[in-house]
Enzyme design. Sequence first.
Site, mmCIF file in Angstrom:
data_model
loop_
_atom_site.group_PDB
_atom_site.id
_atom_site.type_symbol
_atom_site.label_atom_id
_atom_site.label_comp_id
_atom_site.label_asym_id
_atom_site.label_seq_id
_atom_site.Cartn_x
_atom_site.Cartn_y
_atom_site.Cartn_z
ATOM 1 N N GLU A 10 -1.505 -1.585 -6.095
ATOM 2 C CA GLU A 10 -2.756 -0.964 -6.502
ATOM 3 C C GLU A 10 -2.701 -0.483 -7.936
ATOM 4 O O GLU A 10 -1.634 -0.265 -8.484
ATOM 5 C CB GLU A 10 -3.037 0.249 -5.621
ATOM 6 C CG GLU A 10 -3.596 -0.078 -4.281
ATOM 7 C CD GLU A 10 -3.532 1.148 -3.407
ATOM 8 O OE1 GLU A 10 -4.583 1.693 -3.107
ATOM 9 O OE2 GLU A 10 -2.419 1.560 -3.064
ATOM 10 N N CYS B 52 -13.250 -2.654 12.609
ATOM 11 C CA CYS B 52 -14.327 -3.412 11.970
ATOM 12 C C CYS B 52 -15.469 -3.618 12.965
ATOM 13 O O CYS B 52 -15.255 -4.102 14.079
ATOM 14 C CB CYS B 52 -13.816 -4.755 11.473
ATOM 15 S SG CYS B 52 -15.100 -5.730 10.679
ATOM 16 N N ASP C 188 0.854 -1.177 0.000
ATOM 17 C CA ASP C 188 0.000 0.000 0.000
ATOM 18 C C ASP C 188 0.890 1.227 0.000
ATOM 19 O O ASP C 188 1.776 1.361 0.838
ATOM 20 C CB ASP C 188 -0.902 0.012 1.230
ATOM 21 C CG ASP C 188 -1.824 1.212 1.221
ATOM 22 O OD1 ASP C 188 -2.814 1.182 0.487
ATOM 23 O OD2 ASP C 188 -1.533 2.199 1.932
ATOM 24 N N CYS D 168 -16.326 -7.877 13.026
ATOM 25 C CA CYS D 168 -15.506 -8.858 13.743
ATOM 26 C C CYS D 168 -14.641 -8.217 14.819
ATOM 27 O O CYS D 168 -13.927 -8.913 15.546
ATOM 28 C CB CYS D 168 -14.644 -9.667 12.784
ATOM 29 S SG CYS D 168 -13.303 -8.732 12.045
ATOM 30 N N ASP E 168 -3.340 1.533 6.700
ATOM 31 C CA ASP E 168 -2.534 1.164 5.544
ATOM 32 C C ASP E 168 -2.178 -0.316 5.548
ATOM 33 O O ASP E 168 -2.152 -0.974 4.507
ATOM 34 C CB ASP E 168 -1.250 2.005 5.493
ATOM 35 C CG ASP E 168 -1.560 3.489 5.360
ATOM 36 O OD1 ASP E 168 -2.652 3.806 4.832
ATOM 37 O OD2 ASP E 168 -0.741 4.311 5.787
HETATM 38 ZN ZN LIG Z 1 -13.935 -7.584 10.148
#
Ligand SMILES: [Zn+2]
Length: 415
Positions: free
Chosen positions: A301, A373, A215, A376, A383
């Site tokens: 990318e 997140c 990245d 989860c 990054d």
């Molecule tokens: Zn997750």
Amino acid sequence: MSIRPVWGLNSPISTFASRGRGGLAAMKINRAYKTELEPNNRQRGAFMRHSGVARFVFNWALADRIERYEAGNPTNLYEQKQRFNALKDEQFPWIRQTAYCTTERAFRNLDTAYQNFFRRVKKGVEQKGFPRFKSRKQGIGSFTMRGCIHIEHNRIKLPRIGWVRLKEQGYLPDNGIKILSVNVSERAGRWFASVQAEVDIPEPEAGTGESVGVDFGIKTLAVCSDGTIFENPKALAKSERKLKRLQRELARRKRGSKNRAKTKRKIAKRHAKIANIRKHALHNVSYHVTAKTKPSTVVVEDLNVAGMLKNHCLAKAISDVSFGELRRQIEYKGQWYGVDVVTAGRFYPSSKTCSGCGSVKPLLKLSERKFVCEKCGVVIDRDLNAAKNLASLVECEPSNGRGLSGELGRTETLL
Ligand SMILES: [Zn+2]
């Protein structure tokens, strides 16, 4: 657990095609060696003349093309060269003072610029980049030679110009290579030779390590999925501050004055220095993701996405250049060290996807440096999360990341 959607990987930009054949065979690669020259005054003069001819011929050919096109009678490379040769002795006799290969290459360069322009038109790219006239104001420029070129430990022989001393002895290989061409260029008062050569190297063993995602950023230079972080070199920021000061100084100088010219030279030097620092830093990254870790695949990318989403104004311009350069380095080093190089599909949301469970966040602000997140509960550096997602693209793609098209394209290596 949600199923990770399959986002297309682009077809490989660099592929180690003969994987599994063992390391016995040799392979030919094209590579360039760039080194500084130490010309004497006569040679400096010759360099200036050749650069001038290269610029003149390029401009002549461009004007000729435009003129013929507007008259409804488009022309091509071969026709142009014929007409030019027929009239050059009469109209431009001074061209005889320079090597013919320089003229020849200038015609070719214009032709390539035209073809690139048409390719971009066909593709519908916004910036079509119609070839522009070269001006002395943009700098002395460069010229390219081919043919009778020899290299010895501390010198290089160029057609018409003769033996030129090399600043760094023993860097250019003096045997075992086939020299294709030499580009001689000026930067901030120094002259450089970039030697394009065909080199035999032993076929590398294919990389077997876990695939690596890279990245590329502004604040940090690059973050790899294996957790390695490459910071921007401190010298870079310092150099850029100095450049800004010089640019303010330039604004104060009177047009046409000696001091203005002096400041301009200082700025050119500073630009060259910044470019060198940046290039060196990028070599660290490209070395790490190819030769050092020897992964089976490197995922980077798409160039446009990296530029579009992450940056603003000035930062963008700088990072675009760097990103292109980094990709180029990874490509050719991938070939040298037996590592496949692929780009992620343009619409793959590498930053917004959770590398833990694969769920995609609808919104992620640029200011959010940590990826959290909600599904989860993973908390991870933004990054690093993106890099991990890029790396994992290879695993969820059929046929080991070779892309859905299955093309095995081998790119030319350039330095
Ligand atoms: Zn997750």
